[in-house]
Design a protein around this motif. Structure first.
Motif, PDB file in Angstrom:
ATOM      1  N   ALA A  22       0.824  -1.206   0.000  1.00  0.00           N
ATOM      2  CA  ALA A  22       0.000   0.000   0.000  1.00  0.00           C
ATOM      3  C   ALA A  22       0.860   1.258   0.000  1.00  0.00           C
ATOM      4  O   ALA A  22       0.569   2.233  -0.710  1.00  0.00           O
ATOM      5  CB  ALA A  22      -0.935  -0.012   1.212  1.00  0.00           C
ATOM      6  N   VAL A  23       1.941   1.242   0.787  1.00  0.00           N
ATOM      7  CA  VAL A  23       2.842   2.397   0.842  1.00  0.00           C
ATOM      8  C   VAL A  23       3.484   2.640  -0.519  1.00  0.00           C
ATOM      9  O   VAL A  23       3.537   3.780  -1.014  1.00  0.00           O
ATOM     10  CB  VAL A  23       3.923   2.191   1.924  1.00  0.00           C
ATOM     11  CG1 VAL A  23       5.012   3.253   1.812  1.00  0.00           C
ATOM     12  CG2 VAL A  23       3.291   2.226   3.308  1.00  0.00           C
ATOM     13  N   ILE A  25       2.446   1.720  -3.544  1.00  0.00           N
ATOM     14  CA  ILE A  25       1.467   2.167  -4.536  1.00  0.00           C
ATOM     15  C   ILE A  25       1.047   3.606  -4.268  1.00  0.00           C
ATOM     16  O   ILE A  25       0.892   4.409  -5.203  1.00  0.00           O
ATOM     17  CB  ILE A  25       0.247   1.222  -4.550  1.00  0.00           C
ATOM     18  CG1 ILE A  25       0.668  -0.168  -5.075  1.00  0.00           C
ATOM     19  CG2 ILE A  25      -0.871   1.793  -5.411  1.00  0.00           C
ATOM     20  CD1 ILE A  25      -0.413  -1.206  -4.967  1.00  0.00           C
ATOM     21  N   CYS A  26       0.884   3.961  -3.000  1.00  0.00           N
ATOM     22  CA  CYS A  26       0.512   5.334  -2.650  1.00  0.00           C
ATOM     23  C   CYS A  26       1.621   6.316  -3.031  1.00  0.00           C
ATOM     24  O   CYS A  26       1.350   7.387  -3.597  1.00  0.00           O
ATOM     25  CB  CYS A  26       0.192   5.441  -1.167  1.00  0.00           C
ATOM     26  SG  CYS A  26      -1.388   4.715  -0.696  1.00  0.00           S
ATOM     27  N   LEU A  27       2.870   5.976  -2.728  1.00  0.00           N
ATOM     28  CA  LEU A  27       3.985   6.855  -3.079  1.00  0.00           C
ATOM     29  C   LEU A  27       4.059   7.064  -4.592  1.00  0.00           C
ATOM     30  O   LEU A  27       4.238   8.189  -5.068  1.00  0.00           O
ATOM     31  CB  LEU A  27       5.303   6.276  -2.573  1.00  0.00           C
ATOM     32  CG  LEU A  27       5.567   6.305  -1.067  1.00  0.00           C
ATOM     33  CD1 LEU A  27       6.908   5.663  -0.749  1.00  0.00           C
ATOM     34  CD2 LEU A  27       5.528   7.726  -0.531  1.00  0.00           C
ATOM     35  N   THR A  29       1.639   6.650  -6.843  1.00  0.00           N
ATOM     36  CA  THR A  29       0.459   7.350  -7.356  1.00  0.00           C
ATOM     37  C   THR A  29       0.517   8.841  -7.043  1.00  0.00           C
ATOM     38  O   THR A  29       0.226   9.682  -7.914  1.00  0.00           O
ATOM     39  CB  THR A  29      -0.824   6.739  -6.756  1.00  0.00           C
ATOM     40  OG1 THR A  29      -0.870   5.341  -7.064  1.00  0.00           O
ATOM     41  CG2 THR A  29      -2.059   7.422  -7.325  1.00  0.00           C
ATOM     42  N   ILE A  30       0.895   9.176  -5.806  1.00  0.00           N
ATOM     43  CA  ILE A  30       0.988  10.592  -5.427  1.00  0.00           C
ATOM     44  C   ILE A  30       2.049  11.300  -6.264  1.00  0.00           C
ATOM     45  O   ILE A  30       1.832  12.419  -6.749  1.00  0.00           O
ATOM     46  CB  ILE A  30       1.298  10.727  -3.928  1.00  0.00           C
ATOM     47  CG1 ILE A  30       0.122  10.220  -3.095  1.00  0.00           C
ATOM     48  CG2 ILE A  30       1.605  12.178  -3.572  1.00  0.00           C
ATOM     49  CD1 ILE A  30       0.414  10.134  -1.605  1.00  0.00           C
ATOM     50  N   CYS A  49       4.903  -0.191  -8.382  1.00  0.00           N
ATOM     51  CA  CYS A  49       3.817  -1.160  -8.594  1.00  0.00           C
ATOM     52  C   CYS A  49       4.368  -2.562  -8.821  1.00  0.00           C
ATOM     53  O   CYS A  49       3.820  -3.549  -8.308  1.00  0.00           O
ATOM     54  CB  CYS A  49       2.945  -0.723  -9.776  1.00  0.00           C
ATOM     55  SG  CYS A  49       1.901   0.707  -9.446  1.00  0.00           S
TER      56      CYS A  49
END
Length: 231
Positions: A22-23, A25-27, A29-30, A49
């Motif tokens: 999750a970390v 993918i969040c990094l 995406t942001i 990813c």
């Protein structure tokens, strides 16, 4: 007799991997949506990813799944996601920072990155199998053989970037990454990757690799977001 792992016990053991995925993918995406449109955020998102996918693939071995079909699918997923991640990492680094973009005028580098990364372990595995060892046994050993080449190459790219950059903004970007580089990949290369490839067993556990692996992506993320090159 094999018994399925209860759902609660599964999540109790697997939650660190889910959190790491999750970390990542969040990094990614942001950084893709918040960085300048000129920055190479898409390769960076691809790297994170694919690393998240590779962590999913390792769950099969970590939880002792013995089904041959599942084990084979896990191996191919792990190998393919690693190869794409390695190639995308080179793609990102050779375009970052923008004033030191080496890909813009050398599109053939992308072919070398994305085809050469899987080709090297496959060719070595074919050569190894000639001696009588099964091909996929060799591929399991050599699947990450490009990494000891890629990591020094990335470091040298950033090192020469730092020496040749004139702008303070870009120097700060690269300095942050250089500082984080060996803290992230050094332990993996020396204590996990090479021993696993050469001696069939790492020196440190995978959980420590996971902790160290967060440092460099975080540095790249900060470099993309915090400094907002030429925005």
């Amino acid at each position: 007799v094999c018994h399925p792992i209860p759902l609660f016990r599964f999540f109790a053991k697997a939650w660190p991997r889910f959190l790491l995925q999750a970390v990542f993918i969040c990094l990614g995406t942001i950084s893709y949506f918040r960085s300048s449109g000129k920055q190479p955020a898409l390769p960076f998102l691809t790297v994170l990813c694919m690393l998240a996918v590779s962590f999913s693939a390792t769950m099969v071995s970590q939880f002792g799944v013995l089904d041959p079909g599942t084990v084979s699918l896990s191996f191919f997923t792990l190998a393919l996601s690693n190869w794409i991640a390695f190639a995308a990492m080179l793609h990102f680094v050779f375009r970052f920072p923008l004033s030191r973009d080496l890909v813009a005028q050398r599109k053939w580098l992308l072919i070398l990155f994305y085809l050469g990364t899987p080709a090297l372990p496959v060719v070595l595995s074919i050569i190894c199998s000639i001696s009588g060892t099964e091909f996929f046994v060799c591929l399991q050993r050599f699947r990450n053989v490009a990494l000891p080449i890629i990591l020094p190459l990335i470091f040298l790219k950033h090192f020469f970037d730092y020496k040749n950059l004139e702008g303070t903004l870009e120097k700060q970007q690269v300095k942050l990454i250089i500082s984080a580089f060996w803290l992230s990949f050094g332990p993996y290369l020396v204590l996990y990757g090479l021993p696993n490839m050469m001696f069939d067993g790492p020196v440190i556990g995978f959980q420590y690799v996971v902790i160290f692996s967060l440092i460099l992506p975080a540095a790249y993320f900060l470099a993309l977001i915090r400094y907002q090159l030429l925005d």
